[in-house]
Write a protein that holds these residues in place. Structure first.
Motif, PDB file in Angstrom:
ATOM      1  N   CYS A  93       0.876  -1.099  -0.100  1.00 21.98           N
ATOM      2  CA  CYS A  93      -0.073   0.015  -0.197  1.00 21.98           C
ATOM      3  C   CYS A  93       0.927   1.247   0.034  1.00 21.98           C
ATOM      4  O   CYS A  93       1.975   1.053   0.334  1.00 21.98           O
ATOM      5  CB  CYS A  93      -0.819  -0.149   1.137  1.00 21.98           C
ATOM      6  SG  CYS A  93      -0.232   0.228   2.742  1.00 21.98           S
ATOM      7  N   ASN A  94       0.214   2.288  -0.293  1.00 23.21           N
ATOM      8  CA  ASN A  94       0.917   3.600  -0.386  1.00 23.21           C
ATOM      9  C   ASN A  94       1.101   4.265   1.219  1.00 23.21           C
ATOM     10  O   ASN A  94       0.409   3.828   1.792  1.00 23.21           O
ATOM     11  CB  ASN A  94       0.448   4.422  -1.267  1.00 23.21           C
ATOM     12  CG  ASN A  94       1.181   5.388  -2.333  1.00 23.21           C
ATOM     13  OD1 ASN A  94       2.461   5.590  -1.397  1.00 23.21           O
ATOM     14  ND2 ASN A  94       0.979   6.081  -3.562  1.00 23.21           N
ATOM     15  N   GLY A  95       1.772   5.544   1.112  1.00 26.94           N
ATOM     16  CA  GLY A  95       1.889   6.286   2.160  1.00 26.94           C
ATOM     17  C   GLY A  95       2.785   7.517   2.138  1.00 26.94           C
ATOM     18  O   GLY A  95       3.017   7.921   0.894  1.00 26.94           O
ATOM     19  N   THR A  96       2.794   8.244   3.152  1.00 27.22           N
ATOM     20  CA  THR A  96       3.542   9.600   2.899  1.00 27.22           C
ATOM     21  C   THR A  96       4.970   9.195   2.616  1.00 27.22           C
ATOM     22  O   THR A  96       5.597  10.070   1.941  1.00 27.22           O
ATOM     23  CB  THR A  96       3.431  10.407   4.210  1.00 27.22           C
ATOM     24  OG1 THR A  96       3.827   9.712   5.129  1.00 27.22           O
ATOM     25  CG2 THR A  96       2.257  10.868   4.111  1.00 27.22           C
ATOM     26  N   VAL A  97       5.431   8.057   3.178  1.00 24.91           N
ATOM     27  CA  VAL A  97       6.926   7.765   2.994  1.00 24.91           C
ATOM     28  C   VAL A  97       6.746   6.305   2.190  1.00 24.91           C
ATOM     29  O   VAL A  97       5.802   5.463   2.421  1.00 24.91           O
ATOM     30  CB  VAL A  97       7.541   7.299   4.280  1.00 24.91           C
ATOM     31  CG1 VAL A  97       9.316   6.813   4.047  1.00 24.91           C
ATOM     32  CG2 VAL A  97       7.467   8.859   5.251  1.00 24.91           C
ATOM     33  N   LEU A  98       7.742   6.152   1.113  1.00 27.18           N
ATOM     34  CA  LEU A  98       7.323   4.962   0.357  1.00 27.18           C
ATOM     35  C   LEU A  98       8.338   3.813   0.889  1.00 27.18           C
ATOM     36  O   LEU A  98       9.251   3.614   1.642  1.00 27.18           O
ATOM     37  CB  LEU A  98       8.162   5.349  -1.032  1.00 27.18           C
ATOM     38  CG  LEU A  98       8.395   4.175  -1.913  1.00 27.18           C
ATOM     39  CD1 LEU A  98       6.985   3.727  -2.539  1.00 27.18           C
ATOM     40  CD2 LEU A  98       9.548   4.328  -3.166  1.00 27.18           C
ATOM     41  N   ASP A  99       7.518   2.639   0.903  1.00 24.70           N
ATOM     42  CA  ASP A  99       7.958   1.226   1.210  1.00 24.70           C
ATOM     43  C   ASP A  99       8.389   1.127   2.554  1.00 24.70           C
ATOM     44  O   ASP A  99       9.590   0.708   2.951  1.00 24.70           O
ATOM     45  CB  ASP A  99       9.343   0.936   0.276  1.00 24.70           C
ATOM     46  CG  ASP A  99       9.473  -0.393   0.162  1.00 24.70           C
ATOM     47  OD1 ASP A  99       8.503  -1.335   0.564  1.00 24.70           O
ATOM     48  OD2 ASP A  99      10.576  -0.961  -0.352  1.00 24.70           O
ATOM     49  N   THR A 100       7.759   1.068   3.537  1.00 23.58           N
ATOM     50  CA  THR A 100       8.032   0.874   5.013  1.00 23.58           C
ATOM     51  C   THR A 100       7.485  -0.516   5.202  1.00 23.58           C
ATOM     52  O   THR A 100       6.571  -0.894   4.477  1.00 23.58           O
ATOM     53  CB  THR A 100       7.421   1.949   5.874  1.00 23.58           C
ATOM     54  OG1 THR A 100       5.793   2.032   5.684  1.00 23.58           O
ATOM     55  CG2 THR A 100       7.828   3.362   5.701  1.00 23.58           C
ATOM     56  N   PRO A 101       8.008  -1.149   6.200  1.00 27.47           N
ATOM     57  CA  PRO A 101       7.566  -2.523   6.532  1.00 27.47           C
ATOM     58  C   PRO A 101       6.155  -2.875   6.640  1.00 27.47           C
ATOM     59  O   PRO A 101       5.439  -3.963   6.071  1.00 27.47           O
ATOM     60  CB  PRO A 101       8.364  -3.003   7.649  1.00 27.47           C
ATOM     61  CG  PRO A 101       9.424  -2.205   7.717  1.00 27.47           C
ATOM     62  CD  PRO A 101       8.959  -0.789   7.000  1.00 27.47           C
ATOM     63  N   GLU A 102       5.280  -1.883   7.381  1.00 26.59           N
ATOM     64  CA  GLU A 102       3.968  -2.274   7.549  1.00 26.59           C
ATOM     65  C   GLU A 102       3.186  -1.914   6.283  1.00 26.59           C
ATOM     66  O   GLU A 102       1.931  -2.331   6.279  1.00 26.59           O
ATOM     67  CB  GLU A 102       3.311  -1.101   8.652  1.00 26.59           C
ATOM     68  CG  GLU A 102       3.658   0.336   8.472  1.00 26.59           C
ATOM     69  CD  GLU A 102       4.819   0.778   8.972  1.00 26.59           C
ATOM     70  OE1 GLU A 102       4.703   2.310   8.674  1.00 26.59           O
ATOM     71  OE2 GLU A 102       5.842   0.241   9.000  1.00 26.59           O
ATOM     72  N   GLN A 103       3.580  -1.418   5.253  1.00 22.86           N
ATOM     73  CA  GLN A 103       2.938  -1.051   4.034  1.00 22.86           C
ATOM     74  C   GLN A 103       2.911  -2.371   3.140  1.00 22.86           C
ATOM     75  O   GLN A 103       2.245  -2.655   2.276  1.00 22.86           O
ATOM     76  CB  GLN A 103       3.480  -0.202   3.366  1.00 22.86           C
ATOM     77  CG  GLN A 103       3.497   1.165   3.905  1.00 22.86           C
ATOM     78  CD  GLN A 103       3.986   2.450   2.810  1.00 22.86           C
ATOM     79  OE1 GLN A 103       4.965   1.908   2.079  1.00 22.86           O
ATOM     80  NE2 GLN A 103       4.038   3.687   3.421  1.00 22.86           N
ATOM     81  N   HIS A 104       3.596  -3.555   3.553  1.00 23.20           N
ATOM     82  CA  HIS A 104       3.302  -4.571   2.839  1.00 23.20           C
ATOM     83  C   HIS A 104       2.385  -5.652   3.302  1.00 23.20           C
ATOM     84  O   HIS A 104       2.235  -5.838   4.493  1.00 23.20           O
ATOM     85  CB  HIS A 104       4.904  -5.473   3.237  1.00 23.20           C
ATOM     86  CG  HIS A 104       5.744  -4.965   2.358  1.00 23.20           C
ATOM     87  ND1 HIS A 104       6.565  -5.232   1.265  1.00 23.20           N
ATOM     88  CD2 HIS A 104       6.520  -3.656   2.613  1.00 23.20           C
ATOM     89  CE1 HIS A 104       7.557  -4.541   0.854  1.00 23.20           C
ATOM     90  NE2 HIS A 104       7.474  -3.334   1.965  1.00 23.20           N
ATOM     91  N   SER A 105       1.624  -6.395   2.470  1.00 23.39           N
ATOM     92  CA  SER A 105       0.632  -7.266   2.844  1.00 23.39           C
ATOM     93  C   SER A 105       1.375  -8.718   3.389  1.00 23.39           C
ATOM     94  O   SER A 105       2.790  -8.785   3.017  1.00 23.39           O
ATOM     95  CB  SER A 105      -0.517  -7.469   1.703  1.00 23.39           C
ATOM     96  OG  SER A 105       0.314  -8.608   0.587  1.00 23.39           O
TER      97      SER A 105
END
Length: 219
Positions: free
Chosen positions: A139-151
């Motif tokens: 998923c997206n967010g204000t910062v690219l590619d943080t661990p919690e953004q991964h399914s």
């Protein structure tokens, strides 16, 4: 550095030298709308296509190691005239790649809203040896590619065991198997990531087409 940390950090750093931007997508496709407010419309659609090479043809890829490539091509396609190709080689090692259909543009209001949909699917044709093949969404967010953004990461062969026979196969994965992970936001999905472990002297191409979200039952 662990394989997990490599997967999480690579797209945010060294990969931007490798991205491929495709042409503009039709304005009628809400999953790619420039105005993030329009992205909420996708939850009412029976099917949301994020890549088919024709009307949905926006995106950029990353690869690790950098001898791999992940880009659109026209020699193979499941539908239309083009598909993505992940071309890689390796010798008993891990290989990672990803396709971001928002060209790595960040924002917590930029992404494909998959709430109300039940299935993630894509078509794949493999040229080369069988390898261990897992995928996850990001998923997206204000910062690219943080661990919690991964399914959660799933084994593709559990859903489509015959993908290494040289023919096109559809892979359907229940979204509940992917997105039930803490911190993952299903309202702003933006990337498909591929996690491969290859054997000795491997030289493969994965052709991927018609990436979508819908409400069909998983196979």
């Amino acid at each position: 550095m662990s394989r997990e940390m490599t997967m999480h950090s690579y797209a945010a750093a060294a990969t931007f030298a490798l991205v491929l931007g495709a042409g503009p997508v039709a304005a009628s496709t809400p999953a790619f709308a420039e105005d993030p407010a329009l992205l909420t419309q996708v939850t009412h659609d029976a099917r949301v296509v994020v890549w088919d090479g024709e009307t949905a043809n926006v995106g950029s890829g990353w690869v690790n190691p950098t001898r791999s490539t992940f880009a659109a091509q026209t020699s193979q396609a499941h539908s239309g005239a083009s598909a993505l190709e992940l071309k890689f080689s390796g010798n008993s090692e891990w290989i990672g790649a990803g396709w971001n259909w928002f060209n790595f543009k960040t924002g917590d209001d930029i992404g494909t809203d998959v709430t109300g949909l039940s299935t993630f699917s894509f078509w794949i044709k493999v040229q080369g040896k069988p390898v261990q093949f897992r995928i996850n969404l990001q998923c997206n967010g204000t910062v690219l590619d943080t661990p919690e953004q991964h399914s959660a990461r799933v084994d593709v062969l559990s859903y489509a065991p015959n993908i290494f026979d040289g023919h096109w196969h559809e892979v359907r994965i229940p979204l509940r198997d992917l997105i039930e992970s803490e911190g993952f936001n299903p309202r702003v999905v933006s990337q498909l990531q591929l996690d491969l472990t290859v054997g000795p002297d491997t030289h493969n191409s994965f052709f991927i087409d018609d990436i979508s979200f819908d409400n069909r039952p998983a196979k």
